[in-house]
Design a protein around this motif. Structure first.
Motif, PDB file in Angstrom:
ATOM      1  N   GLY A  77      49.566  22.880  84.577  1.00  0.00           N
ATOM      2  CA  GLY A  77      49.993  23.044  86.312  1.00  0.00           C
ATOM      3  C   GLY A  77      49.302  24.209  86.726  1.00  0.00           C
ATOM      4  O   GLY A  77      49.750  24.799  87.033  1.00  0.00           O
ATOM      5  N   GLU A  78      48.639  23.315  87.469  1.00  0.00           N
ATOM      6  CA  GLU A  78      48.194  23.689  89.117  1.00  0.00           C
ATOM      7  C   GLU A  78      49.626  24.732  89.701  1.00  0.00           C
ATOM      8  O   GLU A  78      50.606  24.235  89.729  1.00  0.00           O
ATOM      9  N   SER A  79      48.949  25.220  90.597  1.00  0.00           N
ATOM     10  CA  SER A  79      50.254  26.145  91.394  1.00  0.00           C
ATOM     11  C   SER A  79      49.292  26.187  92.612  1.00  0.00           C
ATOM     12  O   SER A  79      48.370  27.152  93.485  1.00  0.00           O
ATOM     13  N   ASP A  80      50.769  25.760  94.104  1.00  0.00           N
ATOM     14  CA  ASP A  80      49.504  25.911  95.005  1.00  0.00           C
ATOM     15  C   ASP A  80      50.280  27.633  95.547  1.00  0.00           C
ATOM     16  O   ASP A  80      50.612  28.145  94.913  1.00  0.00           O
ATOM     17  N   VAL A  81      49.786  28.154  96.435  1.00  0.00           N
ATOM     18  CA  VAL A  81      50.198  29.605  96.643  1.00  0.00           C
ATOM     19  C   VAL A  81      51.358  30.039  96.745  1.00  0.00           C
ATOM     20  O   VAL A  81      52.051  29.063  97.500  1.00  0.00           O
ATOM     21  N   PHE A  82      51.273  30.462  96.273  1.00  0.00           N
ATOM     22  CA  PHE A  82      53.408  31.264  96.326  1.00  0.00           C
ATOM     23  C   PHE A  82      53.663  31.882  96.665  1.00  0.00           C
ATOM     24  O   PHE A  82      53.006  32.534  97.386  1.00  0.00           O
ATOM     25  N   PRO A  83      55.118  31.384  97.086  1.00  0.00           N
ATOM     26  CA  PRO A  83      55.298  31.922  98.544  1.00  0.00           C
ATOM     27  C   PRO A  83      55.567  33.581  98.699  1.00  0.00           C
ATOM     28  O   PRO A  83      55.607  34.005  99.500  1.00  0.00           O
ATOM     29  N   ILE A  84      56.041  33.913  96.833  1.00  0.00           N
ATOM     30  CA  ILE A  84      57.004  35.076  97.251  1.00  0.00           C
ATOM     31  C   ILE A  84      55.086  36.148  96.738  1.00  0.00           C
ATOM     32  O   ILE A  84      54.796  36.106  95.790  1.00  0.00           O
ATOM     33  N   THR A  85      55.495  37.782  97.647  1.00  0.00           N
ATOM     34  CA  THR A  85      54.646  38.913  97.836  1.00  0.00           C
ATOM     35  C   THR A  85      55.524  39.811  97.351  1.00  0.00           C
ATOM     36  O   THR A  85      56.642  39.782  97.693  1.00  0.00           O
ATOM     37  N   LYS A  86      54.828  40.575  97.091  1.00  0.00           N
ATOM     38  CA  LYS A  86      55.696  42.247  97.588  1.00  0.00           C
ATOM     39  C   LYS A  86      56.259  42.460  98.283  1.00  0.00           C
ATOM     40  O   LYS A  86      56.012  41.766  99.703  1.00  0.00           O
ATOM     41  N   ASP A  87      56.848  43.741  98.970  1.00  0.00           N
ATOM     42  CA  ASP A  87      58.262  43.857  99.529  1.00  0.00           C
ATOM     43  C   ASP A  87      58.571  42.961 100.855  1.00  0.00           C
ATOM     44  O   ASP A  87      58.388  42.725 101.945  1.00  0.00           O
ATOM     45  N   GLN A  88      59.344  41.347  99.568  1.00  0.00           N
ATOM     46  CA  GLN A  88      60.519  41.092 100.723  1.00  0.00           C
ATOM     47  C   GLN A  88      61.406  40.779 100.984  1.00  0.00           C
ATOM     48  O   GLN A  88      62.178  41.828  99.992  1.00  0.00           O
ATOM     49  N   SER A  89      62.491  40.250 101.456  1.00  0.00           N
ATOM     50  CA  SER A  89      63.988  40.580 102.406  1.00  0.00           C
ATOM     51  C   SER A  89      64.257  40.059 101.053  1.00  0.00           C
ATOM     52  O   SER A  89      63.938  38.923 100.521  1.00  0.00           O
ATOM     53  N   PRO A  90      65.767  41.240 100.478  1.00  0.00           N
ATOM     54  CA  PRO A  90      66.451  39.933  99.889  1.00  0.00           C
ATOM     55  C   PRO A  90      66.764  38.589 100.525  1.00  0.00           C
ATOM     56  O   PRO A  90      67.044  37.835  99.344  1.00  0.00           O
ATOM     57  N   GLU A  91      66.928  38.292 101.243  1.00  0.00           N
ATOM     58  CA  GLU A  91      67.269  37.231 102.259  1.00  0.00           C
ATOM     59  C   GLU A  91      65.879  35.787 101.881  1.00  0.00           C
ATOM     60  O   GLU A  91      66.367  34.542 101.353  1.00  0.00           O
ATOM     61  N   PHE A  92      65.078  36.401 101.576  1.00  0.00           N
ATOM     62  CA  PHE A  92      63.791  36.176 101.444  1.00  0.00           C
ATOM     63  C   PHE A  92      63.944  35.179 100.147  1.00  0.00           C
ATOM     64  O   PHE A  92      63.938  34.095  99.955  1.00  0.00           O
ATOM     65  N   LEU A  93      63.849  36.018  99.426  1.00  0.00           N
ATOM     66  CA  LEU A  93      64.433  36.380  98.107  1.00  0.00           C
ATOM     67  C   LEU A  93      65.374  35.090  97.395  1.00  0.00           C
ATOM     68  O   LEU A  93      65.249  34.543  96.172  1.00  0.00           O
ATOM     69  N   LEU A  94      66.775  35.101  98.314  1.00  0.00           N
ATOM     70  CA  LEU A  94      67.503  34.406  98.009  1.00  0.00           C
ATOM     71  C   LEU A  94      67.149  33.230  98.214  1.00  0.00           C
ATOM     72  O   LEU A  94      67.688  31.634  98.029  1.00  0.00           O
ATOM     73  N   ASP A  95      66.213  32.793  99.559  1.00  0.00           N
ATOM     74  CA  ASP A  95      66.433  31.369 100.118  1.00  0.00           C
ATOM     75  C   ASP A  95      65.280  30.808  99.070  1.00  0.00           C
ATOM     76  O   ASP A  95      65.101  29.009  98.945  1.00  0.00           O
ATOM     77  N   LYS A  96      64.145  31.868  98.151  1.00  0.00           N
ATOM     78  CA  LYS A  96      63.665  31.411  97.408  1.00  0.00           C
ATOM     79  C   LYS A  96      63.744  31.689  95.714  1.00  0.00           C
ATOM     80  O   LYS A  96      63.338  31.687  94.819  1.00  0.00           O
ATOM     81  N   ARG A  97      65.026  31.983  95.629  1.00  0.00           N
ATOM     82  CA  ARG A  97      66.019  32.478  94.448  1.00  0.00           C
ATOM     83  C   ARG A  97      65.296  31.368  93.335  1.00  0.00           C
ATOM     84  O   ARG A  97      64.969  31.045  92.432  1.00  0.00           O
ATOM     85  N   HIS A  98      64.925  29.841  93.569  1.00  0.00           N
ATOM     86  CA  HIS A  98      65.154  29.023  92.664  1.00  0.00           C
ATOM     87  C   HIS A  98      63.240  29.117  92.128  1.00  0.00           C
ATOM     88  O   HIS A  98      62.725  29.392  90.240  1.00  0.00           O
ATOM     89  N   LEU A  99      62.665  30.152  92.993  1.00  0.00           N
ATOM     90  CA  LEU A  99      60.815  30.645  92.682  1.00  0.00           C
ATOM     91  C   LEU A  99      61.011  32.010  91.962  1.00  0.00           C
ATOM     92  O   LEU A  99      60.873  32.949  91.420  1.00  0.00           O
ATOM     93  N   TRP A 100      62.199  32.982  92.795  1.00  0.00           N
ATOM     94  CA  TRP A 100      61.795  34.048  92.341  1.00  0.00           C
ATOM     95  C   TRP A 100      63.297  34.700  90.517  1.00  0.00           C
ATOM     96  O   TRP A 100      63.061  35.688  90.251  1.00  0.00           O
ATOM     97  N   LEU A 101      63.409  34.307  90.436  1.00  0.00           N
ATOM     98  CA  LEU A 101      64.159  33.501  88.723  1.00  0.00           C
ATOM     99  C   LEU A 101      63.097  33.586  88.047  1.00  0.00           C
ATOM    100  O   LEU A 101      63.469  34.465  87.068  1.00  0.00           O
ATOM    101  N   ARG A 102      62.192  33.768  88.267  1.00  0.00           N
ATOM    102  CA  ARG A 102      60.330  34.409  87.329  1.00  0.00           C
ATOM    103  C   ARG A 102      60.253  35.917  86.852  1.00  0.00           C
ATOM    104  O   ARG A 102      59.949  35.702  86.800  1.00  0.00           O
ATOM    105  N   SER A 103      61.026  35.879  88.214  1.00  0.00           N
ATOM    106  CA  SER A 103      60.262  37.726  88.457  1.00  0.00           C
ATOM    107  C   SER A 103      60.995  38.340  87.379  1.00  0.00           C
ATOM    108  O   SER A 103      61.721  38.083  86.753  1.00  0.00           O
TER     109      SER A 103
END
Ligand code: 4AD
Ligand code: MG
Length: 429
Positions: free
Chosen positions: A97-123
Motif C-alpha cells: 500500500g503506497e503512502s501519501d506524504v505522512f502528516p506527522i513529522t517530528k516535534d508536533q504539538s500534543p493537540e495536532f497529535l490528538l487530531d491525527k490520533r488514528h495515525l499517531w497510534l502507529r508511533s
C-alpha cells in the motif's frame, strides 16, 4: 511464502526471512536505500543495494515512502550499528500500500497529535502504551478469574445516577430520557445475591467539566462486588489486585516500560501491604505541609498529590466524611460522621486509582442521603429490593483502568492511555 514477525526474525538471527509491515523511515542514495521496517513487534533496518537487485525491485524500493506498507525478503544478520542490532540485506521487496506524504513529522504539538490520533497510534510511544494497556486488562481478568469470580455486566443505559447527578450524560431513549452509566455497581449489588463474587471491566461515562490531565468523559472501570465482605476484606482484595497488575506488567512489558522511561526496580517494590491512613489523619499531614483543608471537604487534586508524596507505594485513605460520599456508602458505627469507604492514591501524583466502600443496608438511611443529594428515592425502588429480600453485608470498589495505565507508563496525560480519548474538548477522531 511464510512471514514471520520482526521479533521472530531477530530471534532467528541468520538466514533468509520474509517480513512485512510499514516503512518507519527511509533514506536513499543513487546506489543504496535504507528502509527501517516496522511491525507490531519491533523495527529493523533493511538495506537495498541497487547493484545486487533487478531493476524492478530497485524501482519498488525507490517508491517506498514513510508509512507505506511492504513485504520484504532478505538475509538477516547481526549489525551493531543498526537501530535494533540486526539488519536485513534485501533480496526482494514489494510495496503493498503506497503512502501519501505522512502528516506527522517530528516535534508536533500534543493537540495536532490528538487530531491525527488514528495515525499517531502507529508511533512507538503509543504502541508501547497500548501493549501495557492490553496487559493491564489481562491482569485484571486473570486476578479475578483465578479466584473464582464471575465476570458479569450491567446495562450502559441507566434510568438513574450512581455517583450523583452532576456528571450524568443524558441520552434520548425513544420517548424518554436515560443516562449513560457512571458505574456498574448498583446492578452488581443485585447480582451478588445470585453469584456472590463478581467483577466487570466496562466503559463508564461521566460528563466531567474539569479539563484535567486525569479525567476522561469515557473511561474503563474494573469493578468488583462481593457478598459478605466488610471494609477490611475489600481493602485487602484491592491492594492485592493493584500489586498483581504491577507484577504482571513488569513481567510482560519490560521492554515497553523501559522505552517509556519507567524505572522497573521501583515498580518491583510495589508489594502489599500498602500504607493505610484515615481521612482525618490525612488532613493532619496536609496541615503540617501548610495545606489547610477544612474537615468535611473532599480532597482536591493538589491535596491528593501532596499527601501521596509522603509514600512510595499506593496509599489507602479510609473514612471520608459520610455527608460528601455517595448515598450507598455505609456509616462507620464507631465514627458515625465518616463512612466505611476508601480511596487508593497512586504514588507520584497519578491520583485516585480506586474508590470503594462497604455498602449501606439500611433503606431509610439511603433514602435520606439520596434526598440530600437532590435525587428521587422512588427511582431506586428496585435497588432497595436487594435490601428487602435477604440482604447481606457486602462491599466493592472500582479501579480506573486508564489512571493505572498512566501511572505505569509515566503518562503525564490520561488521554495517552486510551486509543481514542473522549473529553469535554475532544470528540474526534
Ligand atoms: O470513585 P468512583 O467514582 O467510584 C465509583 O464509581 C464506584 N461506584 C465504584 C465501585 O465501588 N464499584 O470511581 C472509581 C474510579 C476512580 O477511583 C478513578 O480511578 C476512576 O474510577 N475514575 C475516572 N477515571 C478517568 N476519568 C474519569 N472521569 C474518572 N472518574 C472516575
Ligand atoms: Mg472516587
Amino acid at each position: 511464502m511464510e512471514f514471520i514477525s520482526i521479533k521472530q526474525a531477530m530471534e532467528k538471527g541468520t538466514g533468509q526471512v520474509n517480513v512485512r509491515g510499514w516503512c518507519y523511515r527511509v533514506r536513499n542514495s543513487n546506489k543504496m536505500a535504507f528502509i527501517v521496517l516496522r511491525d507490531s513487534t519491533d523495527i529493523i533496518q533493511c538495506v537495498v543495494e541497487k547493484s545486487k537487485l533487478s531493476e524492478d525491485i530497485w524501482n519498488q524500493a525507490l517508491k517506498a515512502t514513510m508509512e507505506c506498507s511492504l513485504e520484504i525478503t532478505g538475509e538477516i544478520k547481526k549489525d551493531e550499528r543498526a537501530p535494533t542490532g540486526f539488519e536485513i540485506s534485501v533480496s526482494s521487496l514489494k510495496i503493498i500500500g503506497e503512502s501519501d506524504v505522512f502528516p506527522i513529522t517530528k516535534d508536533q504539538s500534543p493537540e495536532f497529535l490528538l487530531d491525527k490520533r488514528h495515525l499517531w497510534l502507529r508511533s512507538r510511544k503509543m504502541t508501547a502504551i497500548l501493549k501495557v494497556r492490553s496487559s493491564v486488562f489481562q491482569a485484571i481478568r486473570k486476578f479475578f478469574n483465578d479466584k473464582g469470580f464471575y465476570e458479569e455486566h450491567s446495562p450502559m443505559f441507566s434510568p438513574t445516577s450512581c455517583e450523583g447527578g452532576s456528571t450524568l450524560f443524558e441520552v434520548k431513549y425513544f420517548d424518554d430520557i436515560m443516562y449513560l452509566t457512571q458505574s456498574w455497581q448498583l446492578y452488581a449489588e443485585a447480582m451478588i445475591s445470585a453469584l456472590e463474587k463478581i467483577y466487570t471491566i466496562s466503559p463508564c461515562f461521566r460528563a466531567e467539566k474539569s479539563k484535567t490531565s486525569r479525567h476522561l468523559s469515557e473511561f474503563w472501570m474494573a469493578e468488583t462486588e462481593i457478598a459478605w465482605y466488610k471494609l477490611d476484606d475489600i481493602l485487602k482484595n484491592a491492594e492485592d489486585l493493584v500489586a498483581f497488575i504491577v507484577k504482571y506488567v513488569v513481567e510482560h512489558n519490560e521492554e515497553e516500560l523501559k522505552f517509556l522511561g519507567q524505572d522497573i526496580e521501583k515498580l518491583k517494590k510495589i508489594k502489599t501491604p500498602f500504607p493505610r491512613i484515615t481521612y482525618t489523619k490525612a488532613l493532619e499531614i496536609l496541615k503540617k505541609d501548610g495545606l489547610k483543608v477544612e474537615w468535611g471537604k473532599d480532597l482536591r487534586t493538589i491535596e491528593e498529590d501532596a499527601i501521596a508524596k509522603h509514600y512510595d507505594k499506593p496509599l489507602i485513605i479510609t473514612n471520608y466524611p459520610k455527608k460528601i460520599m455517595a448515598f450507598y456508602k455505609l456509616k462507620d458505627p464507631k465514627n458515625p460522621e465518616t463512612a466505611l469507604c476508601f480511596d487508593m492514591l497512586a504514588p507520584e501524583g497519578y491520583g485516585e486509582i480506586i474508590g470503594g466502600s462497604e455498602r449501606d443496608t439500611d433503606i431509610g438511611e439511603m433514602k435520606k442521603a439520596l434526598i440530600a443529594q437532590g435525587e428521587k428515592p422512588e427511582k431506586y425502588e428496585w435497588y432497595f429490593d436487594t435490601r428487602r429480600y435477604g440482604s447481606v453485608p457486602h462491599s466493592g470498589y472500582g479501579l480506573g483502568v486508564e489512571r493505572v495505565i498512566a501511572w505505569l507508563c509515566k503518562s503525564d496525560n490520561i488521554k495517552d492511555t486510551i486509543p481514542f480519548p473522549r473529553t469535554m474538548l475532544r470528540m474526534t477522531p
